[in-house]
Design an enzyme around this catalytic site. Structure first.
Site, PDB file in Angstrom:
ATOM      1  N   LYS A 139      84.537  24.010   4.163  1.00 61.20           N
ATOM      2  CA  LYS A 139      84.315  24.342   5.572  1.00 61.20           C
ATOM      3  C   LYS A 139      82.816  24.525   5.855  1.00 61.20           C
ATOM      4  O   LYS A 139      81.984  24.493   4.937  1.00 61.20           O
ATOM      5  CB  LYS A 139      85.145  25.576   5.920  1.00 61.20           C
ATOM      6  CG  LYS A 139      86.663  25.290   5.768  1.00 61.20           C
ATOM      7  CD  LYS A 139      87.546  26.335   6.427  1.00 61.20           C
ATOM      8  CE  LYS A 139      87.901  27.457   5.518  1.00 61.20           C
ATOM      9  NZ  LYS A 139      88.952  28.355   6.103  1.00 61.20           N
TER      10      LYS A 139
ATOM     11  N   TYR B 256      94.949  23.328  12.778  1.00 59.72           N
ATOM     12  CA  TYR B 256      95.336  24.735  12.678  1.00 59.72           C
ATOM     13  C   TYR B 256      96.463  25.103  13.654  1.00 59.72           C
ATOM     14  O   TYR B 256      96.597  26.263  14.024  1.00 59.72           O
ATOM     15  CB  TYR B 256      94.123  25.630  12.920  1.00 59.72           C
ATOM     16  CG  TYR B 256      93.214  25.768  11.705  1.00 59.72           C
ATOM     17  CD1 TYR B 256      93.726  26.143  10.461  1.00 59.72           C
ATOM     18  CD2 TYR B 256      91.837  25.557  11.806  1.00 59.72           C
ATOM     19  CE1 TYR B 256      92.909  26.282   9.349  1.00 59.72           C
ATOM     20  CE2 TYR B 256      91.009  25.697  10.695  1.00 59.72           C
ATOM     21  CZ  TYR B 256      91.559  26.068   9.465  1.00 59.72           C
ATOM     22  OH  TYR B 256      90.753  26.216   8.355  1.00 59.72           O
TER      23      TYR B 256
ATOM     24  N   ASN C  30      85.923  31.787   4.474  1.00 64.86           N
ATOM     25  CA  ASN C  30      86.425  31.758   3.089  1.00 64.86           C
ATOM     26  C   ASN C  30      86.203  30.398   2.426  1.00 64.86           C
ATOM     27  O   ASN C  30      86.922  30.011   1.523  1.00 64.86           O
ATOM     28  CB  ASN C  30      87.892  32.197   3.033  1.00 64.86           C
ATOM     29  CG  ASN C  30      88.820  31.298   3.804  1.00 64.86           C
ATOM     30  OD1 ASN C  30      88.373  30.337   4.442  1.00 64.86           O
ATOM     31  ND2 ASN C  30      90.106  31.566   3.747  1.00 64.86           N
TER      32      ASN C  30
ATOM     33  N   HIS D 202      89.513  25.229   2.617  1.00 60.36           N
ATOM     34  CA  HIS D 202      90.904  25.169   3.050  1.00 60.36           C
ATOM     35  C   HIS D 202      91.612  24.185   2.142  1.00 60.36           C
ATOM     36  O   HIS D 202      91.021  23.175   1.753  1.00 60.36           O
ATOM     37  CB  HIS D 202      91.010  24.673   4.503  1.00 60.36           C
ATOM     38  CG  HIS D 202      92.412  24.269   4.866  1.00 60.36           C
ATOM     39  ND1 HIS D 202      93.342  25.168   5.334  1.00 60.36           N
ATOM     40  CD2 HIS D 202      93.054  23.074   4.784  1.00 60.36           C
ATOM     41  CE1 HIS D 202      94.494  24.535   5.526  1.00 60.36           C
ATOM     42  NE2 HIS D 202      94.343  23.269   5.199  1.00 60.36           N
TER      43      HIS D 202
ATOM     44  N   GLU E  11      98.406  16.882   6.940  1.00 61.19           N
ATOM     45  CA  GLU E  11      96.954  17.089   7.019  1.00 61.19           C
ATOM     46  C   GLU E  11      96.187  15.848   6.563  1.00 61.19           C
ATOM     47  O   GLU E  11      95.170  15.490   7.161  1.00 61.19           O
ATOM     48  CB  GLU E  11      96.552  18.310   6.199  1.00 61.19           C
ATOM     49  CG  GLU E  11      97.087  19.614   6.795  1.00 61.19           C
ATOM     50  CD  GLU E  11      96.789  20.841   5.954  1.00 61.19           C
ATOM     51  OE1 GLU E  11      97.214  21.938   6.362  1.00 61.19           O
ATOM     52  OE2 GLU E  11      96.134  20.721   4.906  1.00 61.19           O
TER      53      GLU E  11
HETATM   54  P1  CMP Z   1      92.507  28.432   5.808  1.00 65.49           P
HETATM   55  O1  CMP Z   1      93.044  28.204   4.461  1.00 65.49           O
HETATM   56  O2  CMP Z   1      91.519  27.464   6.360  1.00 65.49           O
HETATM   57  O3  CMP Z   1      93.750  28.502   6.808  1.00 65.49           O
HETATM   58  C1  CMP Z   1      93.752  29.295   7.959  1.00 65.49           C
HETATM   59  C2  CMP Z   1      92.496  30.070   8.111  1.00 65.49           C
HETATM   60  O4  CMP Z   1      92.542  31.094   9.057  1.00 65.49           O
HETATM   61  C3  CMP Z   1      92.211  30.771   6.810  1.00 65.49           C
HETATM   62  O5  CMP Z   1      91.831  29.851   5.827  1.00 65.49           O
HETATM   63  C4  CMP Z   1      91.155  31.755   7.237  1.00 65.49           C
HETATM   64  O6  CMP Z   1      89.865  31.159   7.241  1.00 65.49           O
HETATM   65  C5  CMP Z   1      91.563  32.032   8.677  1.00 65.49           C
HETATM   66  N1  CMP Z   1      92.182  33.361   8.811  1.00 65.49           N
HETATM   67  C6  CMP Z   1      93.336  33.767   8.289  1.00 65.49           C
HETATM   68  N2  CMP Z   1      93.586  35.055   8.619  1.00 65.49           N
HETATM   69  C7  CMP Z   1      92.516  35.450   9.377  1.00 65.49           C
HETATM   70  C8  CMP Z   1      92.179  36.665  10.020  1.00 65.49           C
HETATM   71  N3  CMP Z   1      92.970  37.734   9.962  1.00 65.49           N
HETATM   72  N4  CMP Z   1      91.007  36.715  10.697  1.00 65.49           N
HETATM   73  C9  CMP Z   1      90.210  35.630  10.758  1.00 65.49           C
HETATM   74  N5  CMP Z   1      90.494  34.451  10.173  1.00 65.49           N
HETATM   75  C10 CMP Z   1      91.633  34.361   9.484  1.00 65.49           C
END
Ligand code: CMP
Length: 172
Positions: free
Chosen positions: A29, A69, A132, A135, A146
């Site tokens: 990301k 998403y 994080n 993904h 996806e």
């Molecule tokens: P990802 O694996 O990209 O899939 C969904 C994303 O939503 C996740 O990683 C996080 O980056 C984001 N996400 C999930 N929970 C939260 C939260 N409580 N607050 C902000 N972002 C979130």
């Protein structure tokens, strides 16, 4: 049992079949790109033996981000998530290998970085759930959806790797 030894045999190399092979989508990301972690993260998948079959840098538009998403559309963080993933280029990867979906998720670590084990991408590089780094598809259906969203068939490459005779178990 006599096994084929590619190092000593002059026989033609047998084609390695890959039963149980999965294909999965990974996004490094915008935070991973901005923090110049692309090479280090990609190396983790490659070193494990996964095969890169698709790879591109993308500045994603809101339409694709919202489709990607869609499962989170009702969540309070959805707007911020779309803002974040469209804020700068990301790297999209398609990876093949036995149990690739579970293997990649283990390499990445838990979604919430404070729960991610050291040695995982998130356990080593991330602190915030919203940032994080990576993904990855969470199951076969998500992977199929996806991959179709992020890659055209012309952007995915089927090719043989010589190293697979050392990485993959031979067909018995
Ligand atoms: P990802 O694996 O990209 O899939 C969904 C994303 O939503 C996740 O990683 C996080 O980056 C984001 N996400 C999930 N929970 C939260 C939260 N409580 N607050 C902000 N972002 C979130």
């Amino acid at each position: 049992m006599i096994r084929y030894n590619p190092a000593t045999s002059s026989a033609p190399v047998p084609k390695v079949d890959m039963p149980g092979t999965e294909r999965t989508l990974v996004l490094i990301k915008p935070d991973g790109v901005q923090r110049q972690l692309v090479g280090r993260i990609l190396a983790r998948y490659e070193e494990r033996g996964l095969k890169v079959v698709g790879l591109k840098l993308v500045r994603v538009d809101r339409g694709l981000a919202e489709r990607h998403y869609a499962a989170h559309r009702e969540k309070p963080f959805f707007g911020g998530l779309v803002d974040f993933i469209t804020s700068a280029p990301l790297v999209a990867l398609a990876l093949d290998g036995p149990n690739a979906i579970a293997v990649v998720r283990a390499i990445n670590g838990a979604t919430r970085p404070h729960e991610a084990a050291p040695g995982t991408v998130r356990g080593d590089f991330a602190l915030e759930t919203a940032q994080n780094i990576v993904h990855a598809s969470d199951g076969p259906e998500a992977a199929a959806d996806e991959l179709a969203l992020w890659f055209s068939s012309a952007e995915l490459f089927d090719y043989d790797r010589d190293v697979d005779r050392w990485v993959l178990a031979p067909n018995e």
